[in-house]
Design an enzyme around this catalytic site. Structure first.
Site, mmCIF file in Angstrom:
data_model
loop_
_atom_site.group_PDB
_atom_site.id
_atom_site.type_symbol
_atom_site.label_atom_id
_atom_site.label_comp_id
_atom_site.label_asym_id
_atom_site.label_seq_id
_atom_site.Cartn_x
_atom_site.Cartn_y
_atom_site.Cartn_z
ATOM 1 N N ASP A 104 0.819 -1.212 0.000
ATOM 2 C CA ASP A 104 0.000 0.000 0.000
ATOM 3 C C ASP A 104 0.853 1.263 0.000
ATOM 4 O OD1 ASP A 104 0.903 -0.080 2.588
ATOM 5 O OD2 ASP A 104 -1.072 -0.030 3.538
ATOM 6 N N SER A 105 2.194 1.098 -0.023
ATOM 7 C CA SER A 105 3.070 2.235 -0.302
ATOM 8 C C SER A 105 2.747 2.788 -1.687
ATOM 9 C CB SER A 105 4.539 1.806 -0.219
ATOM 10 O OG SER A 105 4.729 0.572 -0.875
ATOM 11 N N ASP A 120 -1.461 -5.983 -0.411
ATOM 12 C CA ASP A 120 -1.813 -5.396 0.882
ATOM 13 C C ASP A 120 -3.312 -5.142 0.949
ATOM 14 O OD1 ASP A 120 -0.248 -4.809 3.089
ATOM 15 O OD2 ASP A 120 0.752 -3.110 2.126
ATOM 16 N N GLU A 147 8.716 -4.850 10.754
ATOM 17 C CA GLU A 147 9.214 -3.556 10.253
ATOM 18 C C GLU A 147 9.786 -2.710 11.388
ATOM 19 O OE1 GLU A 147 6.767 -1.336 7.504
ATOM 20 O OE2 GLU A 147 8.073 0.427 7.663
ATOM 21 N N LYS A 188 -1.794 -9.297 2.679
ATOM 22 C CA LYS A 188 -1.028 -8.882 3.854
ATOM 23 C C LYS A 188 -1.837 -7.837 4.608
ATOM 24 C CE LYS A 188 2.813 -6.010 3.801
ATOM 25 N NZ LYS A 188 2.306 -4.966 4.725
ATOM 26 N N GLU A 233 -1.775 -5.281 8.402
ATOM 27 C CA GLU A 233 -1.015 -4.783 9.548
ATOM 28 C C GLU A 233 -1.807 -4.948 10.829
ATOM 29 O OE1 GLU A 233 0.212 -0.739 8.851
ATOM 30 O OE2 GLU A 233 0.996 -1.231 6.848
HETATM 31 O O1 KIV Z 1 3.340 -1.212 1.537
HETATM 32 C C1 KIV Z 1 4.535 -1.504 1.657
HETATM 33 O O2 KIV Z 1 5.355 -1.143 0.834
HETATM 34 C C2 KIV Z 1 4.935 -2.298 2.825
HETATM 35 C C3 KIV Z 1 6.382 -2.534 3.135
HETATM 36 C C4 KIV Z 1 6.518 -3.560 4.192
HETATM 37 C C5 KIV Z 1 7.255 -2.891 2.036
HETATM 38 O O3 KIV Z 1 4.077 -2.765 3.507
#
Ligand code: KIV
Length: 324
Positions: A89-90, A128, A226, A158, A160
């Site tokens: 999600d970056s 993400d 992280e 993924k 968080e």
């Molecule tokens: O969104 C992202 O880039 C991440 C990092 C861990 C690479 O979650």
């Protein structure tokens, strides 16, 4: 050659004869043609979660890299040593110009994951779950994860969060959606906790470890760590049976991940301590833009060899016709 057969009827008594008249092939020139899909000689079989686990067990470092579009996905797939293609999600900041990952929508994530899907061959395709797409009701979380798999083409997701995410990880596991968890510094929570290294004191380190153990227990197939001290990264890696993927967690985790733009050097924003620039694409890119703009201004682009020619006789015919 493509032939189109047209049938003609004539009035000379030959109307029963069907003549085959080849129609000239239509030729088009495009500046952007689909690339030839060449198989790399050392093409690798699709990476599975079982294979990642084997790599972890054998002590072979797992390499994961973010990707947000078709060309970067092709670049990852061209390298057999890349194991996971990750639509992070970056994406929000490095591609879409948002100021935070919290602004990214699920629709935006699906749109980019689809493009990555089209360019991804052997790496496992991980995406993400954007902020707000899983920290919601159980039904909405399931629906959103299914959309990311079904519409985006993600093979795993993924998210968080620590201990509090265990229920979600378990539920997704029961319907066959593998989850990689992400703990330590969680950029989606930057509004609450900022971008601070986590686990630096004993109590907070115990918290990160507890999160990791709870997520493993819930069935996460791997955990991103992280921005935590390298000693803690190594300790958690040794305590877990599943792979750990580090970003700012030292070099003893089961694997590493970096943001494409950070490691390519295309990103002029903040550079975290753990980022290494493996290329300097920004300098080359900016120089290319500069050379192009200058060449347009001074008419050195396009040159004669970059322009299409026309037969003189045809040209004169054209001019004569115009003069009439
Ligand atoms: O969104 C992202 O880039 C991440 C990092 C861990 C690479 O979650």
């Amino acid at each position: 050659m493509l032939r189109v057969y047209a049938s003609h009827t004539s009035c000379g008594g030959l109307s029963h004869i069907r003549r085959k008249a080849p129609v000239p092939r239509l030729r088009r020139w495009m500046s952007v043609r689909p690339e030839q899909q060449h198989k790399t000689p050392d093409a690798r079989k699709k990476v599975t979660i079982a294979e990642l686990q084997k790599m972890r067990d054998a002590g072979t470092p797992i390499s994961m890299l973010t990707t947000y579009d078709y060309p970067s996905a092709r670049a990852l797939s061209a390298n057999p040593q890349i194991d996971i293609a990750f639509v992070g999600d970056s994406l929000a900041q490095v591609c879409l110009g948002h100021t935070s990952t919290t602004e990214l929508t699920l629709d935006e994530m699906i749109h980019h994951t689809r493009a990555v899907r089209r360019g991804t061959k052997h790496p496992l395709l991980l995406a993400d779950m954007p902020f707000g797409s899983y920290n919601v009701s159980a039904e909405d979380t399931l629906r959103n994860a299914v959309r990311l798999v079904q519409q985006g083409g993600a093979e795993a997701v993924k998210m968080e969060g620590g201990v509090e995410l265990a229920g979600v990880v378990r539920r997704l596991g029961t319907i066959g959606i593998p989850v990689m968890a992400h703990i330590g510094l969680m950029p989606q929570r930057c509004n609450a906790s900022g971008f601070r290294v986590q686990g630096r004191d004993a109590e907070s380190a115990r918290g990160v470890l507890a999160d990791a153990l709870a997520l493993e227990d819930a069935g996460a197939f791997a955990v991103v760590l992280e921005a935590i001290p390298h000693k803690l990264g190594e300790y958690i890696t040794n305590r877990l049976r599943i792979p750990t993927i580090g970003i700012g967690a030292g070099n003893m985790t089961s694997g590493q991940v970096l943001v494409w733009d950070d490691m390519m050097g295309t990103w002029a924003g903040h550079k975290a301590k753990f980022v290494r620039r493996f290329a300097d694409v920004k300098t080359e890119r900016d120089a290319g833009v500069q050379r192009y703009a200058a060449a347009v201004r001074d008419r050195s682009f396009p040159s004669a060899t970059e322009s299409y020619a026309m037969d003189d006789a045809e040209w004169n015919k054209f001019l004569r016709h115009e003069e009439k």
